[in-house]
Design a protein around this motif. Structure first.
Motif, PDB file in Angstrom:
ATOM      1  N   ASP A   1      -6.702  -1.204   2.203  1.00 28.77           N
ATOM      2  CA  ASP A   1      -5.777  -1.768   1.710  1.00 28.77           C
ATOM      3  C   ASP A   1      -5.838  -1.733   0.250  1.00 28.77           C
ATOM      4  O   ASP A   1      -5.679  -2.966  -0.042  1.00 28.77           O
ATOM      5  CB  ASP A   1      -5.907  -3.526   2.112  1.00 28.77           C
ATOM      6  CG  ASP A   1      -5.786  -3.747   3.442  1.00 28.77           C
ATOM      7  OD1 ASP A   1      -4.985  -2.532   4.124  1.00 28.77           O
ATOM      8  OD2 ASP A   1      -5.711  -4.517   4.263  1.00 28.77           O
ATOM      9  N   PHE A   2      -5.650  -0.290  -0.360  1.00 29.07           N
ATOM     10  CA  PHE A   2      -5.449   0.011  -1.593  1.00 29.07           C
ATOM     11  C   PHE A   2      -3.913   0.113  -1.871  1.00 29.07           C
ATOM     12  O   PHE A   2      -2.812   0.881  -1.248  1.00 29.07           O
ATOM     13  CB  PHE A   2      -6.339   1.187  -1.973  1.00 29.07           C
ATOM     14  CG  PHE A   2      -5.752   0.785  -3.640  1.00 29.07           C
ATOM     15  CD1 PHE A   2      -6.391   1.128  -4.656  1.00 29.07           C
ATOM     16  CD2 PHE A   2      -5.198   2.312  -3.577  1.00 29.07           C
ATOM     17  CE1 PHE A   2      -6.152   1.342  -5.924  1.00 29.07           C
ATOM     18  CE2 PHE A   2      -4.833   3.164  -5.056  1.00 29.07           C
ATOM     19  CZ  PHE A   2      -5.378   2.667  -6.155  1.00 29.07           C
ATOM     20  N   GLY A   3      -4.148  -0.649  -3.104  1.00 32.04           N
ATOM     21  CA  GLY A   3      -2.079  -1.270  -3.111  1.00 32.04           C
ATOM     22  C   GLY A   3      -1.969  -0.904  -4.732  1.00 32.04           C
ATOM     23  O   GLY A   3      -0.765  -0.694  -5.288  1.00 32.04           O
ATOM     24  N   ALA A   4      -2.659  -0.278  -5.177  1.00 36.73           N
ATOM     25  CA  ALA A   4      -2.397   0.111  -6.889  1.00 36.73           C
ATOM     26  C   ALA A   4      -1.932  -1.258  -7.625  1.00 36.73           C
ATOM     27  O   ALA A   4      -1.705  -0.597  -8.356  1.00 36.73           O
ATOM     28  CB  ALA A   4      -1.518   1.230  -6.799  1.00 36.73           C
ATOM     29  N   ASP A   5      -2.024  -2.376  -7.339  1.00 36.16           N
ATOM     30  CA  ASP A   5      -2.132  -3.215  -8.277  1.00 36.16           C
ATOM     31  C   ASP A   5      -3.523  -2.638  -9.782  1.00 36.16           C
ATOM     32  O   ASP A   5      -4.386  -2.102  -8.772  1.00 36.16           O
ATOM     33  CB  ASP A   5      -2.349  -4.307  -7.366  1.00 36.16           C
ATOM     34  CG  ASP A   5      -1.590  -4.824  -6.598  1.00 36.16           C
ATOM     35  OD1 ASP A   5       0.251  -4.094  -7.669  1.00 36.16           O
ATOM     36  OD2 ASP A   5      -1.077  -5.102  -6.219  1.00 36.16           O
ATOM     37  N   ASP A   6      -3.062  -3.797 -10.176  1.00 39.74           N
ATOM     38  CA  ASP A   6      -4.342  -3.428 -11.461  1.00 39.74           C
ATOM     39  C   ASP A   6      -5.555  -4.356 -10.633  1.00 39.74           C
ATOM     40  O   ASP A   6      -6.467  -3.835 -11.133  1.00 39.74           O
ATOM     41  CB  ASP A   6      -3.720  -4.735 -12.730  1.00 39.74           C
ATOM     42  CG  ASP A   6      -2.531  -4.045 -13.800  1.00 39.74           C
ATOM     43  OD1 ASP A   6      -2.766  -2.781 -13.638  1.00 39.74           O
ATOM     44  OD2 ASP A   6      -1.773  -4.568 -13.902  1.00 39.74           O
TER      45      ASP A   6
ATOM     46  N   ALA B   1      -0.673   1.070   4.380  1.00 38.05           N
ATOM     47  CA  ALA B   1      -0.222   1.771   4.883  1.00 38.05           C
ATOM     48  C   ALA B   1       0.875   1.539   4.546  1.00 38.05           C
ATOM     49  O   ALA B   1       1.443   2.497   4.261  1.00 38.05           O
ATOM     50  CB  ALA B   1      -0.333   1.412   6.344  1.00 38.05           C
ATOM     51  N   ALA B   2       1.942   0.327   4.351  1.00 33.63           N
ATOM     52  CA  ALA B   2       2.852  -0.141   4.210  1.00 33.63           C
ATOM     53  C   ALA B   2       3.421   0.397   2.981  1.00 33.63           C
ATOM     54  O   ALA B   2       4.366   1.194   2.170  1.00 33.63           O
ATOM     55  CB  ALA B   2       3.291  -2.060   4.714  1.00 33.63           C
ATOM     56  N   TRP B   3       2.185   0.368   1.594  1.00 29.38           N
ATOM     57  CA  TRP B   3       2.196   0.992   0.327  1.00 29.38           C
ATOM     58  C   TRP B   3       2.885   2.410   0.721  1.00 29.38           C
ATOM     59  O   TRP B   3       3.712   2.823  -0.162  1.00 29.38           O
ATOM     60  CB  TRP B   3       1.448   0.497  -0.211  1.00 29.38           C
ATOM     61  CG  TRP B   3       0.748   0.684  -1.200  1.00 29.38           C
ATOM     62  CD1 TRP B   3       2.233  -0.241  -2.722  1.00 29.38           C
ATOM     63  CD2 TRP B   3       0.410   1.511  -2.558  1.00 29.38           C
ATOM     64  NE1 TRP B   3       1.752   0.693  -4.352  1.00 29.38           N
ATOM     65  CE2 TRP B   3       1.318   1.295  -4.076  1.00 29.38           C
ATOM     66  CE3 TRP B   3       0.394   2.744  -2.149  1.00 29.38           C
ATOM     67  CZ2 TRP B   3       0.737   2.387  -4.810  1.00 29.38           C
ATOM     68  CZ3 TRP B   3       0.425   4.117  -3.749  1.00 29.38           C
ATOM     69  CH2 TRP B   3      -0.188   3.491  -4.861  1.00 29.38           C
TER      70      TRP B   3
ATOM     71  N   GLU C   1      -3.555   5.811   5.995  1.00 27.90           N
ATOM     72  CA  GLU C   1      -3.435   5.456   7.532  1.00 27.90           C
ATOM     73  C   GLU C   1      -2.132   4.579   7.737  1.00 27.90           C
ATOM     74  O   GLU C   1      -1.032   4.883   6.409  1.00 27.90           O
ATOM     75  CB  GLU C   1      -4.207   3.773   7.312  1.00 27.90           C
ATOM     76  CG  GLU C   1      -3.973   2.990   6.813  1.00 27.90           C
ATOM     77  CD  GLU C   1      -5.487   1.612   5.958  1.00 27.90           C
ATOM     78  OE1 GLU C   1      -5.485   1.634   7.600  1.00 27.90           O
ATOM     79  OE2 GLU C   1      -5.072   0.953   6.190  1.00 27.90           O
ATOM     80  N   GLY C   2      -1.855   4.797   8.813  1.00 29.54           N
ATOM     81  CA  GLY C   2      -0.715   3.755   9.603  1.00 29.54           C
ATOM     82  C   GLY C   2       0.284   5.468   9.368  1.00 29.54           C
ATOM     83  O   GLY C   2       1.888   4.899   8.978  1.00 29.54           O
TER      84      GLY C   2
ATOM     85  N   LYS D   1       6.734   4.781  17.160  1.00 27.00           N
ATOM     86  CA  LYS D   1       5.844   4.033  16.030  1.00 27.00           C
ATOM     87  C   LYS D   1       5.270   2.672  16.790  1.00 27.00           C
ATOM     88  O   LYS D   1       4.854   2.787  17.536  1.00 27.00           O
ATOM     89  CB  LYS D   1       7.225   2.845  15.558  1.00 27.00           C
ATOM     90  CG  LYS D   1       8.659   3.542  15.374  1.00 27.00           C
ATOM     91  CD  LYS D   1       8.753   4.186  14.027  1.00 27.00           C
ATOM     92  CE  LYS D   1       9.704   4.996  13.887  1.00 27.00           C
ATOM     93  NZ  LYS D   1      10.320   5.500  12.232  1.00 27.00           N
ATOM     94  N   ARG D   2       4.618   2.681  15.905  1.00 26.83           N
ATOM     95  CA  ARG D   2       3.535   1.101  14.626  1.00 26.83           C
ATOM     96  C   ARG D   2       4.046   0.132  16.072  1.00 26.83           C
ATOM     97  O   ARG D   2       5.176  -0.271  15.086  1.00 26.83           O
ATOM     98  CB  ARG D   2       2.285   0.950  13.838  1.00 26.83           C
ATOM     99  CG  ARG D   2       1.800   1.964  13.459  1.00 26.83           C
ATOM    100  CD  ARG D   2       1.609   2.284  12.205  1.00 26.83           C
ATOM    101  NE  ARG D   2       0.768   1.015  11.428  1.00 26.83           N
ATOM    102  CZ  ARG D   2      -0.685   0.756  11.725  1.00 26.83           C
ATOM    103  NH1 ARG D   2      -1.227   1.799  11.971  1.00 26.83           N
ATOM    104  NH2 ARG D   2      -1.048  -0.142  11.264  1.00 26.83           N
ATOM    105  N   THR D   3       3.491  -0.993  16.909  1.00 29.36           N
ATOM    106  CA  THR D   3       4.300  -1.345  17.259  1.00 29.36           C
ATOM    107  C   THR D   3       3.382  -2.693  16.975  1.00 29.36           C
ATOM    108  O   THR D   3       3.702  -3.667  17.905  1.00 29.36           O
ATOM    109  CB  THR D   3       4.656  -1.421  18.324  1.00 29.36           C
ATOM    110  OG1 THR D   3       3.148  -1.265  19.584  1.00 29.36           O
ATOM    111  CG2 THR D   3       5.510  -1.021  19.107  1.00 29.36           C
TER     112      THR D   3
END
Length: 311
Positions: free
Chosen positions: A168-173, A191-193, A224-225, A308-310
């Motif tokens: 879940d890496f999202g590039a926040d500090d 995935a959402a990011w 992913e995702g 789509k993912r559900t």
């Protein structure tokens, strides 16, 4: 210790395991993680293990199941799920693919428990016929609060030759600091990011820079995702080595059809070289990739998007 009682596994006629907890039957769902060559040929490099609960013959969402686990059973159930997946991976019979399993550091309260758990995973891997180096331990974001526990978990697993992935890496500090501190083998982008940043040229440029940065540090990047073909193509363009998502293949309950659709090739490199180089009859959900036709040994080329993912 409540978390150290022996799990009860059920074995089917093919030798695959399921587990029981209260009224629930727990099964392993595996979703492939692919690499792709320049011509679009896919190779399964790993599987992500997903728990699939059932109650009274009906599917139950993993989130709902875990919300019903008694607090005193949390460690026991968490460990049981990992053991179940490792044993089923061994029975799957693939010789080179890795297995991604989850660890939640927040469940550990004593440092000694971490070493015990790591030793237990080694024993289960040996029972399953797997080298520990074929198992990738995903560190979930829930456990990033206590650095002493987190660092001990990573060092203990790494000392036993398990691979480490940050999820879940999202590039926040805070995410960047966590990656710098842990120096994982694999980094899984949220995935959402990823979906959000692939919607604009500026976002895609940022993703490209980040992939280049981590790749230069010897970290393998996994997106992913992935739900659309253009996202898969973008991964190839910016050097993402590993890809996962419904655009490629949906999860399946073991035994899966993946060995038939994506057979291993004896002359392909061991996973180490990839990780550090710059509708099926039993498909879990409908809309999976079609079966290949013709020569069973022919490489599989990626087809169109399959839904789509559900979740």
């Amino acid at each position: 210790m409540a978390g150290r009682r022996k799990p009860h596994f059920l074995t089917d006629q093919a030798g695959f395991r399921s587990a029981s907890y209260g009224p629930f039957i727990l099964q392993s769902g595996f979703q492939p993680i692919f690499s792709q060559d320049a011509e679009g040929r896919l190779t399964i490099e790993a599987f992500e293990a997903l728990i699939r609960p059932m109650s009274n013959g009906q599917r139950v969402s993993p989130g709902h199941f875990f919300s019903l686990v008694e607090p005193e059973d949390a460690v026991f159930v968490d460990t049981m799920c990992r053991e179940l997946h490792i044993l089923n991976m061994g029975k799957l019979g693939r010789k080179k693919a890795r297995l991604f399993i989850n660890f939640n550091p927040s469940l550990f309260h004593e440092l000694a428990e971490i070493d015990d758990e790591a030793d237990r995973m080694v024993s289960v891997a040996i029972e399953a016929g797997l080298r520990p180096s074929r198992i990738v331990c995903e560190i979930t974001e829930q456990g990033s609060g206590d650095n002493s526990v987190l660092n001990r978990l990573v060092s203990s697993l790494r000392a036993r030759m398990f691979k480490i992935a940050v999820d879940d890496f999202g590039a926040d500090d805070s995410d960047i600091a966590r990656v710098t501190e842990l120096n994982p083998d694999i980094l899984k982008f949220d995935a959402a990011w990823v979906r959000r940043f692939t919607e604009t040229s500026a976002g895609m440029g940022l993703l490209k820079l980040m992939v280049e940065r981590f790749t230069s540090q010897g970290i393998t990047v996994l997106f992913e995702g992935l739900e659309e073909d253009h996202q898969v193509d973008f991964c190839s363009e910016i050097g993402v080595k590993l890809m996962q998502g419904y655009a490629l293949a949906r999860p399946e309950i073991v035994p899966t059809s993946f060995s038939e659709r994506f057979p291993e090739f004896p002359d392909r490199p061991e996973p180490e070289a990839v990780y550090h180089a710059a509708p099926a009859a039993n498909a879990e959900e409908t809309g999976g990739l079609p079966r290949r036709s013709g020569n069973a040994a022919a490489p599989f080329r990626r087809a169109a998007t399959f839904g789509k993912r559900t979740r």
